[in-house]
Design an enzyme around this catalytic site. Sequence first.
Site, PDB file in Angstrom:
ATOM      1  N   ASP A 178     109.401 -44.859 -65.923  1.00  0.00           N
ATOM      2  CA  ASP A 178     109.180 -45.446 -64.591  1.00  0.00           C
ATOM      3  C   ASP A 178     108.621 -46.870 -64.694  1.00  0.00           C
ATOM      4  O   ASP A 178     108.984 -47.748 -63.911  1.00  0.00           O
ATOM      5  CB  ASP A 178     108.224 -44.580 -63.769  1.00  0.00           C
ATOM      6  CG  ASP A 178     108.891 -43.308 -63.255  1.00  0.00           C
ATOM      7  OD1 ASP A 178     110.119 -43.327 -63.046  1.00  0.00           O
ATOM      8  OD2 ASP A 178     108.184 -42.300 -63.055  1.00  0.00           O
ATOM      9  N   LYS A 219     106.229 -33.449 -63.509  1.00  0.00           N
ATOM     10  CA  LYS A 219     105.968 -34.579 -64.407  1.00  0.00           C
ATOM     11  C   LYS A 219     104.660 -34.459 -65.196  1.00  0.00           C
ATOM     12  O   LYS A 219     104.606 -34.861 -66.356  1.00  0.00           O
ATOM     13  CB  LYS A 219     105.945 -35.882 -63.608  1.00  0.00           C
ATOM     14  CG  LYS A 219     107.300 -36.336 -63.089  1.00  0.00           C
ATOM     15  CD  LYS A 219     107.112 -37.614 -62.292  1.00  0.00           C
ATOM     16  CE  LYS A 219     108.399 -38.377 -62.109  1.00  0.00           C
ATOM     17  NZ  LYS A 219     108.180 -39.717 -61.578  1.00  0.00           N
TER      18      LYS A 219
END
Length: 284
Positions: free
Chosen positions: A109, A72
């Site tokens: 997210d 990420k």
Amino acid sequence: MKLAAGVMGFPISHSLSPRLHGFWIKKYDLDASYVAWEVPPERLAARLKSLPDTLAEEGQLFRGTNLTIPLKEKALSIVDIIEDSARAIGAINTIVMEGDGLIVGRNTDGIGFTDSLAEHVDIARFKGKEALVLGAGGAARAIVYALIQIGFDKIHLTNRTLARAEELAQDMGDQVIPLEWDAREEKLAFADLIVNTTSLGMKGQPPLEISLKNAKKDAVVTDIVYVPLKTDLLLEAEKYGLVAVDGLGMLLHQAKAGFEAWFGVKPEVDAELRAYVLEGLAQK
Ligand code: ATR
């Protein structure tokens, strides 16, 4: 041409994303695929470059991918365009291939957290209010970002390693107030939302030690841990009659934006999807 997306990570076998996206592909009857790709960090750039051609040979159009640990952060130095969400959170969990060949990185997210919360409460009530966040790792970054967007006035951020909370506060803004881990119960009386972003309470991890005795009577409590689905923190919340929001919702809701960008259909999170993913979780 068949549309292709997937999830990259290292390792990747634990990921529930193929099951989750597979459910939607079937539900919306799409000519699309979503698979798991095991990609070590040092291969990420090359893989993103080569996949469009590799998949084209199989008659598929590479639309993008989710990223999970440990890719990420690495992706920030690889993509062509970093969307605001990813820049602020400092990580990319969703990559979208634009028609002109540009690789775009975003982070869903935070919005996944907000949408999950919104399933249970009207988030407008949190404007100008205070939150207590436990943990200052990668997940906390996304959640603090979401809380700022929701409009919280103060976000008390408690972490075992205080320096990490201080660093996150510096990155995110004045609303975020670092707090010693041992003092984590001291702000309970002010918090309208309490969030665990640590791995504590997860199966195989140490318990999260916190009493909610002094929490506000209408506080909402959420956990990012979803194994077990009902963590000790959520059980503690229920003991005091507080609204408890489990961590599975964030996983389900963060997936929506990628799916829509790759496949052109806005998918729905419903009880059937939840049950299907939970069944997959039980098999892991
Ligand atoms: P993620 O990216 O999933 O958030 P992470 O960056 O490793 O994972 O963060 C894990 C979080 O759980 C951190 O806030 C960590 O605290 P530290 O920053 O002090 O490491 C917290 N955590 C993990 N084990 C813990 C423990 N035994 N006690 C208290 N906090 C713990």
